[in-house]
Scaffold this motif. Structure first.
Motif, mmCIF file in Angstrom:
data_model
loop_
_atom_site.group_PDB
_atom_site.id
_atom_site.type_symbol
_atom_site.label_atom_id
_atom_site.label_comp_id
_atom_site.label_asym_id
_atom_site.label_seq_id
_atom_site.Cartn_x
_atom_site.Cartn_y
_atom_site.Cartn_z
ATOM 1 N N ASP A 137 0.854 -1.189 0.000
ATOM 2 C CA ASP A 137 0.000 0.000 0.000
ATOM 3 C C ASP A 137 0.888 1.237 0.000
ATOM 4 O O ASP A 137 1.526 1.556 0.998
ATOM 5 N N LEU A 138 0.963 1.907 -1.148
ATOM 6 C CA LEU A 138 1.751 3.129 -1.267
ATOM 7 C C LEU A 138 0.910 4.293 -0.773
ATOM 8 O O LEU A 138 -0.163 4.566 -1.310
ATOM 9 N N ARG A 139 1.405 5.023 0.238
ATOM 10 C CA ARG A 139 0.630 6.072 0.882
ATOM 11 C C ARG A 139 1.091 7.478 0.519
ATOM 12 O O ARG A 139 0.578 8.445 1.057
ATOM 13 N N GLY A 140 2.067 7.607 -0.387
ATOM 14 C CA GLY A 140 2.600 8.927 -0.694
ATOM 15 C C GLY A 140 3.576 9.378 0.377
ATOM 16 O O GLY A 140 3.703 8.758 1.438
ATOM 17 N N THR A 177 1.347 -6.130 3.803
ATOM 18 C CA THR A 177 1.135 -7.437 4.415
ATOM 19 C C THR A 177 1.744 -8.460 3.468
ATOM 20 O O THR A 177 1.820 -8.223 2.253
ATOM 21 N N SER A 178 2.175 -9.582 4.009
ATOM 22 C CA SER A 178 2.794 -10.587 3.153
ATOM 23 C C SER A 178 2.617 -11.972 3.729
ATOM 24 O O SER A 178 2.332 -12.145 4.924
ATOM 25 N N GLU A 238 -3.250 -4.723 8.035
ATOM 26 C CA GLU A 238 -2.043 -4.031 7.603
ATOM 27 C C GLU A 238 -0.905 -4.220 8.591
ATOM 28 O O GLU A 238 -1.096 -4.277 9.800
ATOM 29 N N GLU A 239 0.275 -4.310 8.012
ATOM 30 C CA GLU A 239 1.515 -4.286 8.803
ATOM 31 C C GLU A 239 2.290 -3.064 8.359
ATOM 32 O O GLU A 239 2.645 -2.931 7.199
ATOM 33 N N THR A 240 2.522 -2.136 9.263
ATOM 34 C CA THR A 240 3.180 -0.886 8.907
ATOM 35 C C THR A 240 4.689 -1.090 8.842
ATOM 36 O O THR A 240 5.279 -1.676 9.730
#
Length: 521
Positions: A135-138, A145-146, A517-519
């Protein structure tokens, strides 16, 4: 009394005295010798051969290791040779015969850190298959996640269609768990496929040969992306493979998302390779469009540098032995002098050479004749041992002793440890210098005032001195008008593949309502 009588009498008086003194001296010498012998037996082995305490000063050992040393003039010569080989690989008239192939990757756009959207990234390079949702957030922020899936031996050696069906089933399972299956959004896929391929487009590449234990039938000379996409479509998965890359390109792209000055991707691990940004007017083999940006990432495949014998002037007999015993003799000459797959073996061969010349493990040569021990077996001295040995500081050598015991050398002396560490340092320093020469060629060729190099690989990550030795050498070789920075890339095969896929069609991708999500910062 005649003089001769007096002389005789005096001699008679003196003789007993002399005899007593002589006996006393002899007794003292015998006792002294016995005491010294006892001292030698009792003294720890590490204190007996003091002339080896500084192995770099030992002429015989240095004669063996001198062949590993590369002078500044030789580094300049290596750089000129590599530049010639690169130009041959880029020219349409000489590409087929070139050993450094310089393949265009069809990746033209570099991330700026502003990209937004969700991308699937896949990574196949061995017995593990990794699926990621990136997830590209800018603002250079990424969340992901993987999951890792195992590839069974039967799949690795079976039918090619079965392999890609298995990969699509893993992808289906992952997307179902992350609640992104059948959402009405077609997710782009960036696929890191770490096998030799002939790239024909960003999403088109033909497998030239299987490696790493794979031997699936019906795949060699076929379009890998097409085979995989067919399996995805058969499974009814809402995803499309829009880019296929190798690990060097992924390394560059992952680093560029955080630092847009990144122009080079470098792998220093089990193998070595590099990619860099080249201007299209210098790529004679380019078959794509000439739209902006007029640049493309080139996969150098520089591991093959020297396969035409142009590096023979720096090769040693240890390099030749490593090559002859490898699975690909005569190939990947440059790689075999640098990468982690071969570094430990070079050290092992030098240790054996010194042992045979009685310059190492003195007085214990017969003890170390057990040919079942790792020391006497190819691959028995792991490259991780080189890193471990070089972490030792001071005179205790606790890590080095442990490594030597692991390869069958019991109770190594102080001098044994010092000499083995000296060998490791010379082998790794040569590798760092060669990597520095290659990187300097790329940096000077790009010529920008500020350049960042994204690097990944276990050798660079875990060796305690490789980075320092490489940068010190680069300071001398890079043009003074250029400022360079080396940055450790983070998950190039995952995040980098996602970057390429995101940029493939210049589109931001819609995010679904929810997912776990994993940050990652």
């Amino acid at each position: 009394m005649p003089f001769n009588v007096i002389q005789i009498l005096e001699d008679d008086l003196i003789s007993p005295i002399i005899k007593k003194v002589a006996y006393g001296l002899a007794t003292t010498c015998i006792l002294g010798g016995a005491v010294y012998a006892g001292y030698r037996v009792a003294t720890p082995a590490q204190q007996q051969t003091r002339h080896y305490r500084q192995p770099e000063l030992n002429d015989q050992i240095e004669t063996v290791l001198d062949s590993l040393k590369i002078t500044d003039d030789q580094l300049i010569q290596i750089m000129h040779l590599l530049e010639d080989e690169m130009n041959a690989g880029l020219s349409s008239s000489t590409h087929d015969q070139a050993v450094v192939k310089m393949f265009p990757t069809y990746v033209k756009n570099i991330p700026t850190g502003t990209e937004v959207g969700q991308i699937l990234a896949l990574d196949l390079g061995g017995t593990n298959f990794r699926v990621l949702l990136v997830d590209l957030r800018g603002n250079s922020r990424i969340e992901l996640t993987s999951k890792i899936f195992l590839i069974p031996q039967s799949i690795m050696m079976g039918d090619g269609k079965q392999l890609f069906r298995h990969l699509s089933e893993c992808l289906h399972e992952f997307m179902l768990k992350e609640l992104i299956l059948n959402t009405g959004v077609c997710y782009p896929i960036g696929f890191t496929f770490s096998f030799p391929c002939s790239q024909e487009g960003l999403a088109s590449a033909r497998l030239t040969s299987w490696t790493k234990g794979f031997s699936c039938s019906g795949v060699v000379n076929e379009d890998v992306v097409k085979l995989f996409q067919n399996a995805i479509d058969e499974k009814g998965i809402n995803a499309k493979c829009v880019a296929l890359i190798n690990d060097t390109v992924g390394t560059l792209m992952a680093c560029a998302y955080k630092d847009p000055a990144t122009a080079i991707g470098l792998i220093l691990g089990t193998g070595t390779n590099a990619c860099y940004i080249e201007q299209l007017d210098k790529v004679g083999t380019w078959k794509g469009d000439y739209d902006e940006p007029k640049q493309v990432i080139i996969n150098t495949e520089w591991g093959a540098f020297g396969d035409n014998h142009r590096l023979d002037f720096i090769r040693t007999r240890y390099d030749e032995e490593v090559d002859l015993s490898s699975t690909n003799p005569g190939r990947q000459t440059f790689e075999k002098m640098i990468s982690g797959l071969y570094m430990g073996e070079i050290v092992r061969l030098i240790i054996l050479d010194l042992l045979q010349h009685e310059l190492l493990f003195l007085g214990h040569r017969d003890t170390y004749g057990d040919y079942k021990t790792p020391l006497y077996n190819r691959g028995g001295f792991y490259t991780k041992f080189v890193s471990t040995v070089e972490t030792d500081e001071g005179i205790k050598f606790s890590n080095t002793r442990r490594v030597l015991e692991d390869i069958g050398i019991q109770n190594p002396t102080f001098d044994d440890c010092a000499i083995v560490q000296h060998i490791c340092r010379q082998v790794s320093k040569r590798a760092a210098k060669l990597a520095a020469a290659g990187l300097s060629v790329l940096i000077n060729r790009i010529g920008r005032p500020n350049i960042t190099v994204g690097v990944d690989g276990s050798l660079y990550r875990y060796h305690p001195r490789f980075k320092t030795n490489m940068e010190r050498c680069m300071d001398m070789l890079v043009n003074k008008s250029i400022q360079f920075k080396i940055a450790l890339s983070d998950d190039g095969s995952g995040k980098g593949a996602a970057m390429v896929a995101c940029l493939a069609e210049g589109t931001s991708w819609k995010k679904p309502a929810t997912h776990h999500e994993e940050t990652v910062n």
